[in-house]
Design a protein around this motif. Structure first.
Motif, PDB file in Angstrom:
ATOM      1  N   VAL A 218       0.844  -1.192   0.000  1.00 22.00           N
ATOM      2  CA  VAL A 218       0.000   0.000   0.000  1.00 22.00           C
ATOM      3  C   VAL A 218       0.874   1.236   0.000  1.00 22.00           C
ATOM      4  O   VAL A 218       2.047   1.194   0.390  1.00 22.00           O
ATOM      5  N   ASN A 219       0.301   2.352  -0.442  1.00 20.44           N
ATOM      6  CA  ASN A 219       0.941   3.666  -0.391  1.00 20.44           C
ATOM      7  C   ASN A 219       0.182   4.527   0.614  1.00 20.44           C
ATOM      8  O   ASN A 219      -0.908   5.017   0.315  1.00 20.44           O
ATOM      9  N   LEU A 220       0.699   4.691   1.804  1.00 19.48           N
ATOM     10  CA  LEU A 220       0.041   5.438   2.869  1.00 19.48           C
ATOM     11  C   LEU A 220       1.078   6.281   3.600  1.00 19.48           C
ATOM     12  O   LEU A 220       2.289   6.016   3.554  1.00 19.48           O
ATOM     13  N   TYR A 221       0.569   7.301   4.309  1.00 20.28           N
ATOM     14  CA  TYR A 221       1.428   8.132   5.151  1.00 20.28           C
ATOM     15  C   TYR A 221       1.466   7.459   6.521  1.00 20.28           C
ATOM     16  O   TYR A 221       0.525   7.533   7.308  1.00 20.28           O
ATOM     17  N   THR A 222       2.572   6.774   6.794  1.00 13.65           N
ATOM     18  CA  THR A 222       2.638   5.887   7.961  1.00 13.65           C
ATOM     19  C   THR A 222       2.513   6.597   9.306  1.00 13.65           C
ATOM     20  O   THR A 222       1.928   6.017  10.233  1.00 13.65           O
TER      21      THR A 222
ATOM     22  N   MET B  90      -6.733   9.952   4.064  1.00 12.47           N
ATOM     23  CA  MET B  90      -5.895   9.025   3.305  1.00 12.47           C
ATOM     24  C   MET B  90      -6.713   8.199   2.319  1.00 12.47           C
ATOM     25  O   MET B  90      -6.240   7.196   1.796  1.00 12.47           O
ATOM     26  N   GLY B  91      -7.978   8.585   2.081  1.00 13.68           N
ATOM     27  CA  GLY B  91      -8.804   7.929   1.066  1.00 13.68           C
ATOM     28  C   GLY B  91      -9.542   6.708   1.530  1.00 13.68           C
ATOM     29  O   GLY B  91     -10.092   5.965   0.699  1.00 13.68           O
ATOM     30  N   GLY B  92      -9.624   6.453   2.824  1.00 12.78           N
ATOM     31  CA  GLY B  92     -10.341   5.293   3.325  1.00 12.78           C
ATOM     32  C   GLY B  92     -11.599   5.696   4.058  1.00 12.78           C
ATOM     33  O   GLY B  92     -12.024   6.850   4.044  1.00 12.78           O
ATOM     34  N   GLN B  93     -12.193   4.727   4.708  1.00 13.73           N
ATOM     35  CA  GLN B  93     -13.363   4.988   5.530  1.00 13.73           C
ATOM     36  C   GLN B  93     -13.312   4.118   6.765  1.00 13.73           C
ATOM     37  O   GLN B  93     -12.684   3.055   6.762  1.00 13.73           O
ATOM     38  N   ILE B  94     -13.964   4.558   7.816  1.00 10.37           N
ATOM     39  CA  ILE B  94     -13.969   3.838   9.086  1.00 10.37           C
ATOM     40  C   ILE B  94     -15.408   3.615   9.503  1.00 10.37           C
ATOM     41  O   ILE B  94     -16.242   4.530   9.452  1.00 10.37           O
ATOM     42  N   ILE B  95     -15.725   2.362   9.872  1.00 11.11           N
ATOM     43  CA  ILE B  95     -17.079   2.034  10.292  1.00 11.11           C
ATOM     44  C   ILE B  95     -17.001   1.266  11.594  1.00 11.11           C
ATOM     45  O   ILE B  95     -15.990   0.611  11.898  1.00 11.11           O
ATOM     46  N   VAL B  96     -18.077   1.329  12.380  1.00 11.62           N
ATOM     47  CA  VAL B  96     -18.124   0.678  13.678  1.00 11.62           C
ATOM     48  C   VAL B  96     -19.346  -0.217  13.743  1.00 11.62           C
ATOM     49  O   VAL B  96     -20.413   0.134  13.245  1.00 11.62           O
TER      50      VAL B  96
ATOM     51  N   ILE C 243     -11.265   0.640   5.941  1.00  9.85           N
ATOM     52  CA  ILE C 243     -11.475   0.068   4.614  1.00  9.85           C
ATOM     53  C   ILE C 243     -10.894   1.006   3.569  1.00  9.85           C
ATOM     54  O   ILE C 243     -11.141   2.214   3.592  1.00  9.85           O
ATOM     55  N   TRP C 244     -10.098   0.410   2.636  1.00 13.57           N
ATOM     56  CA  TRP C 244      -9.594   1.156   1.487  1.00 13.57           C
ATOM     57  C   TRP C 244     -10.031   0.455   0.206  1.00 13.57           C
ATOM     58  O   TRP C 244     -10.186  -0.782   0.171  1.00 13.57           O
ATOM     59  N   GLY C 245     -10.170   1.249  -0.853  1.00 10.86           N
ATOM     60  CA  GLY C 245     -10.572   0.690  -2.135  1.00 10.86           C
ATOM     61  C   GLY C 245      -9.386   0.316  -2.986  1.00 10.86           C
ATOM     62  O   GLY C 245      -8.257   0.215  -2.525  1.00 10.86           O
ATOM     63  N   LYS C 246      -9.612   0.174  -4.319  1.00 12.33           N
ATOM     64  CA  LYS C 246      -8.617  -0.386  -5.227  1.00 12.33           C
ATOM     65  C   LYS C 246      -7.555   0.624  -5.647  1.00 12.33           C
ATOM     66  O   LYS C 246      -6.492   0.238  -6.118  1.00 12.33           O
TER      67      LYS C 246
END
Length: 591
Positions: free
Chosen positions: A471-475, A562-568, A581-584
């Protein structure tokens, strides 16, 4: 159907109805005028008009000919009589016929009476018409008082030496009975003598005056007949009152027909005016009341009253007891729905704003407490170190300094979280990301998080993905999110809580999910729905020295940045599951 089309159709139908009603009024007025004019013509000249209508309205029955009753009544009003003759001159039926009228007419006898060759006390009118295969012969007669009296006056009347008009007794009696009068004029039109003349009658006649009184009896109220005597140059003038009207006086130019037409037109325009006035009032009631209600409602919204206005009984003016729209409000249903929706939205926003204000105040109070608590500790230890009467050992000084550093670090973390929450709200983007292999990186990040002395040993279980995920993320941001989620799961649950962290690629290989699942207490629905709000705190920040109360709001902002989403997914007594969750677009999966 939208309101524009509804109003167009409604107004078009109402205008069409108003036009049709106006035409109906005009038609009724026209029929009334025609009927009145017909009655006038019949009363004035029954021989020319009434006889034709009498035959047209007749019916043949076993008893003979039946005529319209109102026409027979007009015969009687005109002082006339009616006889129906067969081909032999025999009277078949008669109506209002006097005793001196024959019951059978010989051919020559009838024509002598009709042409005036033989004296007959009645003026006769003959009407012959074929209808339904039968020839009708109607004989209409009216008293010939004018002709008879004028003939008697001219033949038997004389002027005495003292200027008195001499007439036979039966003639004077007849004149008085009919309220008529006689005048004898010389060659210049001046009156020589008169009998029974009213004071209003003229004593001098010009040629024009005599002609006008002869032709326009309606103006003067008298039928004038005259007879010129060649031998003497005198003129006999006979005036008998009208049988069907009174004089018109100064308005002599308005005939009965003209007055009938004027009255009909006046009534027609008045009826149309009243109809349109009533229609306007109805329109104002039908469309004005809903519009005023809507305007009142909008005015109430401006005054922060987010409820539809009600009447004195507490019932909505626009609805029936069943809750349905009243008829006059249905055309504005779209507008009413929109205003009702606006009211609900404003009311909901007002409640939310009040809750937000309350939560903000509570949050600010908590932040103030969180900042003040370590600051009090730092200030207290600083005072202890500054007191000259105490001679602290090196070990005590290091202990005091360590506590002060720990409290300063907590304040620094709290300030950073607060700054980060506002930066995320303003739409900050992450710095340049780096390519990492997620399984290995996450394993090291969890080992580092587990070193926190407030966590028990072996409370974090890690489950790798069966495949490598690049993945390409800001760690630094991702590491901060992981620390926040681990702290939220382990610090706000019972000590024996187990946190399971899993990395799962999507089935289609187009994305990945990092899942944090604990077996702790779980959260109720209200707490779960507001878990990521900046101004909502499920627990007090003082419950642990490492908490800031902003962790979950910051985590959500960082993941979305960072282009994702968070669900609970949580429930009381069933633990909590949080998924990142991140997409393609940012994922490369290697076999």
């Amino acid at each position: 159907m939208n309101i524009k089309r509804k109003l167009t159709i409604r107004f078009a139908l109402q205008l069409a109805t108003a036009g049709a009603f106006a035409l109906l009024i005009a038609a009724v007025t026209l029929f009334w005028i025609i009927g009145r004019l017909n009655d006038t013509l019949i009363s004035r000249d029954f021989a020319s008009v009434g006889l034709a209508q009498l035959i047209e309205s007749s019916e043949l029955s076993e008893e003979g000919i039946r005529f319209a009753p109102h026409l027979l009544e007009q015969v009687k009003k005109n002082g006339g009589w009616l006889q129906s003759l067969d081909e032999n001159g025999q009277v078949e039926q008669s109506y209002n016929a006097p005793q001196d009228v024959p019951k059978k007419y010989a051919t020559g006898e009838f024509f002598s009476y009709w042409t005036g060759a033989q004296h007959f006390p009645y003026k006769l009118y003959l009407w012959i018409q074929e209808k339904d295969g039968r020839t009708f012969t109607l004989l209409y007669g009216v008293s010939n008082d004018r002709g008879t009296l004028l003939k008697q006056v001219s033949s038997q009347g004389s002027l005495s030496s003292n200027g008195i008009l001499m007439l036979p007794n039966d003639v004077t009696a007849r004149l008085k009975h009919l309220d008529g009068y006689v005048q004898l004029l010389d060659a210049n039109g001046n009156e020589l003598a008169a009998f029974n003349r009213p004071a209003s009658a003229p004593t001098t006649y010009t040629l024009q005056e005599l002609a006008l009184r002869t032709m326009y009896n309606e103006k003067y109220g008298f039928h004038l007949s005259s007879l010129y005597v060649n031998e003497t140059g005198n003129t006999w003038v006979l005036n008998l009152p009208n049988a069907y009207g009174t004089p018109l006086g100064d308005n002599w130019f308005l005939s009965t027909e003209a007055r009938t037409i004027l009255i009909g037109m006046f009534v027609m325009f008045l009826a149309i005016l009243l109809s349109f006035l009533l229609l306007s009032l109805w329109q104002a009631h039908r469309f004005g009341v809903p519009l005023l209600h809507i305007l009142t409602w909008l005015d109430e919204l401006g005054n922060a009253v987010y409820q539809e206005p009600v009447d004195y009984r507490g019932i909505h003016r626009s609805r029936m007891r069943s809750g349905k729209w009243k008829r006059r409000y249905r055309i504005f249903a779209d507008v009413m729905y929109s205003v009702d929706k606006l009211s609900s939205t404003l009311q909901r926003d007002q409640v939310l704003r009040q809750q937000t204000d309350s939560l903000r105040e509570e949050w600010i109070a908590g932040i103030t407490h969180d900042l003040k608590t370590p600051l009090v500790s730092i200030k207290g230890y600083a005072h202890l170190l500054a007191e000259p009467q105490y001679d602290w050992t090196a070990e005590e000084i290091r202990k005091f300094s360590g506590t002060m550093l720990e409290k300063s670090a907590h304040m620094d973390m709290l300030i950073n979280d607060l700054a980060m929450s506002y930066r995320l709200k303003s739409g900050v983007r992450p710095p340049d990301s780096e390519e990492i292999e997620l399984n290995n990186w996450l394993q090291e990040a969890l080992k580092q998080a587990a070193t926190n002395p407030f966590y028990k040993k072996e409370t974090i279980v890690y489950q790798r993905s069966p495949t490598e995920i690049t993945v390409n993320l800001y760690t630094p941001w991702l590491e901060r999110v992981i620390n926040n989620l681990v702290a939220n799961a382990l610090l706000h649950n019972p000590p024996d809580t187990i946190l399971t962290v899993s990395v799962m690629p999507d089935k289609g290989g187009k994305g990945h999910t990092i899942q944090f699942a604990d077996n702790g207490m779980g959260m109720d629905e209200n707490t779960a729905n507001r878990l990521f709000e900046r101004y909502y705190r499920g627990t007090n920040t003082s419950s642990t020295p490492n908490g800031t109360g902003l962790g979950m709001a910051v985590s959500k902002g960082l993941i979305e940045a960072m282009g994702g989403q968070i669900i609970v997914d949580t429930a009381l007594g069933k633990g909590t599951v949080i998924r990142l969750i991140w997409g393609k677009d940012d994922v490369v999966i290697e076999a």
